[in-house]
Write an enzyme that holds these catalytic residues in place. Sequence first.
Site, mmCIF file in Angstrom:
data_model
loop_
_atom_site.group_PDB
_atom_site.id
_atom_site.type_symbol
_atom_site.label_atom_id
_atom_site.label_comp_id
_atom_site.label_asym_id
_atom_site.label_seq_id
_atom_site.Cartn_x
_atom_site.Cartn_y
_atom_site.Cartn_z
ATOM 1 N N GLU A 88 0.792 -1.195 0.086
ATOM 2 C CA GLU A 88 0.001 0.135 0.035
ATOM 3 C C GLU A 88 0.942 1.140 -0.063
ATOM 4 O O GLU A 88 1.156 1.776 1.082
ATOM 5 C CB GLU A 88 -0.818 -0.133 1.067
ATOM 6 C CG GLU A 88 -2.060 1.008 1.210
ATOM 7 C CD GLU A 88 -1.446 2.484 1.374
ATOM 8 O OE1 GLU A 88 -1.184 3.326 0.598
ATOM 9 O OE2 GLU A 88 -1.652 2.862 2.552
ATOM 10 N N GLU B 57 3.361 8.481 -4.668
ATOM 11 C CA GLU B 57 4.212 8.421 -3.558
ATOM 12 C C GLU B 57 5.239 7.233 -4.171
ATOM 13 O O GLU B 57 5.927 6.546 -3.483
ATOM 14 C CB GLU B 57 3.695 8.029 -2.390
ATOM 15 C CG GLU B 57 2.836 9.217 -1.775
ATOM 16 C CD GLU B 57 2.094 8.724 -0.602
ATOM 17 O OE1 GLU B 57 2.073 7.672 0.320
ATOM 18 O OE2 GLU B 57 1.510 9.904 0.075
#
Lengths: 650, 650
Positions: A450, A459
């Site tokens: 994740e 990210e």
Amino acid sequence: MPLGERGIDNKGESRYCGVEADFTDDVPRLLSFNLSNGGFDFVVAPLMNPDYRPSLLEKCSDKPRVPPFAGSDLVVNPSRWSSHVVGKISSWIDLDADDPDVQMDSEISLKQEIAWASHLSLQACLLPTPKRASCANYARCVNQILQGLNNMQLWLRVPLVRADNESIDETSGIFTDYWEMWNIFRQLCEHDRKLSVALDVLSSLPSENSIARWYGEPVRAAIVNTNCFLTNARGYPCLSKRHQKLITGFFHHSIQIVISGKPLHEVLKRYSDLDAVQGANNNNGVVSHHLRPYLEYVGYLYQKMDPLPEQEQFELGYRDFLQSPLQPLMDNLEAQTYETFEKDSIKYLQYQRAIAKALMDRVSDENISSTIIVLMVVGAGRGPLVRASLQAAEETGRKLKVYAVEKNPNAIVTLHSLLKLEGWENSVNIVSSDMRHWDAPEKADILVSELLGSFGDNELSPECLDGAQRFLKEDGISIPSSYTSFIQPVTASKLYNDVKLHKDVVHFETAYVVKLHSVARLAPTQPVFTFTHPNRLTNKSNQRFKRLQFQLPTDMGSALVHGFAGYFDAVLYGDVHLGIEPLTATPNMFSWFPIFFPLRTPVCVQSGGSLESMFWRCVGSNKVWYEWCVTSPSPSAIHNSNGRSYWVGL
Amino acid sequence: MPLGERGIDNKGESRYCGVEADFTDDVPRLLSFNLSNGGFDFVVAPLMNPDYRPSLLEKCSDKPRVPPFAGSDLVVNPSRWSSHVVGKISSWIDLDADDPDVQMDSEISLKQEIAWASHLSLQACLLPTPKRASCANYARCVNQILQGLNNMQLWLRVPLVRADNESIDETSGIFTDYWEMWNIFRQLCEHDRKLSVALDVLSSLPSENSIARWYGEPVRAAIVNTNCFLTNARGYPCLSKRHQKLITGFFHHSIQIVISGKPLHEVLKRYSDLDAVQGANNNNGVVSHHLRPYLEYVGYLYQKMDPLPEQEQFELGYRDFLQSPLQPLMDNLEAQTYETFEKDSIKYLQYQRAIAKALMDRVSDENISSTIIVLMVVGAGRGPLVRASLQAAEETGRKLKVYAVEKNPNAIVTLHSLLKLEGWENSVNIVSSDMRHWDAPEKADILVSELLGSFGDNELSPECLDGAQRFLKEDGISIPSSYTSFIQPVTASKLYNDVKLHKDVVHFETAYVVKLHSVARLAPTQPVFTFTHPNRLTNKSNQRFKRLQFQLPTDMGSALVHGFAGYFDAVLYGDVHLGIEPLTATPNMFSWFPIFFPLRTPVCVQSGGSLESMFWRCVGSNKVWYEWCVTSPSPSAIHNSNGRSYWVGL
């Protein structure tokens, strides 16, 4: 008495209701009548006798040259002025009149009244609606005033009228879509944050799309005329469904309501009759207020509103507040951050469901006892995905060997203590390493991660998972298996002004994580970049380039684009997805706010027009960044060239 | 050999002529052939083998990974590269191709070639024309490159094609008005000053208005294809009248010519035959250059050009150079400044003519001997208007008593010495005073002043003359009797970039005095503010406010407005005027350059569209200033609110 107060009820910010009043030079009575008798929270009242004209005063040079203001700071003290009066600027002023005397009188009067309002520390003044389409001289004068104001807001009164026709009625020279007038006015005034809008609500309403634009604009008040109200069976004022929805919308956006106009309802006539019988006083000897039933109806609409869900109440403080995105790859997260995100139970439930499905697909019921699945959680943090994996295994009866790979040495400490606490020592191996460099002892069946940001790949999930793919079996599964970013153009004047405060290019070339609230979404979202894992292409590149064309609804009218709202949706496994794209968002999940890409210069899109924009994902040797621009209707600069302002470190 | 050199001939800046060449890896021969044999000044030549594709190189991993450049800095030394070669970037590159491999190859190759050109210290590279209307990825990549470039110019090759039709051909997706492509490209690249234009001149030319736009753009070179040339009676290449005019226009704007294409003329064939007979060498044993006759024709056009008038030669150094306007009221002028302005004989001749006419109107022939006219020169400086007045008196036989009023104590010293030198002691009284405060001993018949700035009233002539009016007789005459400012929208990319260099708002809110040269005037001038003297109105105000609507010529195409050029015209007396408004300008006068009002954000006006703008003259207690804005097609900010950036002190 406020309709609602923050912290007391649970409907968000405080809401007040005011009343528009005529000129009187008895301000103490004006206040006591409207506040005490009427129950209103504030009064919108003229500060100056409407008969006054500066040029007339000059001619009568025998009289003292004191402008006829309603009342001074001795009659009503400044704190009462400040908290209960919005100054209504003389409505006769017309700075764009052909007559130079009217022009000059208007300019002098406007400046005098606002200087006086400033002296009284009023929080706001209401500026009359421009009288003609060409209102640049009015804007010039207001702009000059704005340069010298400290805190006072100027509310430009803007009729909320239909936008279906052409935007300027050629014969009358008057706007039929007053949004256009507002847009010219505020651009001439450089989007000054002290200039805002008071919408004049009339009995006929424009389309919903046309109204929706205003939620991205700095609307501070809505002036609801009594002629908007219908009459219910008992003779009381009430509103049509569409008007009710509008008022509720105003409540949601903390727009104060102001009641205006003459009483038009039977019940009021009865009130008045009663007053007449009882010598203009009601039973308690207090003069009844002719507009009180309208206030009561607005209060009733407020009471009818559903309270905010708990999550929304928690997020109130984050609304329209710009945050820099995390850099979890370069920086190590703090315990507090882990703690917050781990509370998002829905997210981990979705992961658990996805892992369970993958396990069942991977291991048939016959092979349950003979097969041990190697599952690696890459970016294990403090272990929530490890827990979800073990629970999925238990739920499906599959056997699991788990590796928990984490680069943050602080989180590793927590993981070790978790293992002991939960008794996972036999099934979980903790690996303290960056997944891109770990030398794995065996290959994985399932890779769980994740690493998603608000914009999906922001990210650097693609770069991390490409690095981890070495130790995934040829037929191995990645959870998530893909993710896609989405954007849509928005009107977001509050966000734009917050970025502008910094007075530099860097902040206009940065993407922000933000709980979008006072924002108008101008077109449906469109997908931007998609990444799929594992990625078995030989010459794979995570550079991307996307051209997007957004069509504004034809019944919306023109709109100003301050930037783009970004979201993501991730396919975890099979039909299990997770995301924040508004139409498909996973309910009750709070780990991600949207992302906002600002534009250095807002772009106006004409009624029914379209907006073309480009987004790039660029990859350098030690950073990843986005560049973006608008190419049509008018080209912007390319934002963030070479990642000069905003980038994510590899 | 250059066509012309600054300081050697008198036609302004130096002009060069280059030639476009094909790829060769024998660069020394390329140079000697084109420069020595051909007589060209520089070569536009590919830096890279056109067959090269980065992705192909990668596949043949056995070969060394050296891109096949034309030649290194060892074969030709860097100073020769730098002064004689413009790098031609591979024309196959197509960053907006649908094929991602072509995209990637194009990006790598473009960056490699420009890095190499930079290494060789080339002065410029020629970028190929975008292959499609949507060229944002090309622009993004060029923009990234521009961020890292120091001095090298990038010339975007732009076809000079007709703009009569719609600007994008919908079926082909190709621009028919390439100016639009250029405009998008440069806006995406934030008007970077290192990005400029090389115009591709073809056999058919667009309208004159369409061409004229380019003179405000940063055009560095014009590539003239051999198929533009006609054939004269003797078989030599020559150009049509329109093409000749175009080339002369390029000369005037210091745009370098580049000859391109195959030889297409009989004479060349004869050259070649001769070569063949003589073994490819001409009489001197040197290979003749197939494009030399074209160069010779261009040289002939240059020779035909008229030399610059002396005044223009003197002003060469001022072209497009921004100067702050004088503040003669607040500051005292220096002797050097007086000296320069006094040389403008035409100006004083006009004053003398005006004064003579006024004297004749004021005093009939019968009254010549009995009447003495009181003439006051307000702002006498070092006396040129005193001289003009006395000469007018002599010329008309009228008797004069002159007061010379001057506030600059330094100029007063000079005036006293002038009186003695000229023997004017009996007819001229010197008054050392500010005209606004002088207590005059008698009233004047004629008030003579020259307080005009480039924009007429911008040196506060209205305020000064209103102050001096006290001592003008009721029926007295003011020379000038009125003056009017004029403006017109202009494309002026050089000026815009010079203002932008300061990186602040202040410089964008300042008006500059500037000798406009590389500027495109987009519409006829329009009058802005008029002042008339004497002004006998009771409530006179020198505040002004003007709305202006400019219509672009329909055959011009779209254009970018960087700001406004301002001028003035003054009626001195009767039919004697003085001014710099282009259509009516007084010839051979050099006291005033135009004024330039910039726009913070350039505004694009669509083909055949109009531009609405507003100008204000504002008067405060101790300063006067202008504010300005554009309201249509898209509103700008109001510039210089409250005179915050630029003002003239009272």
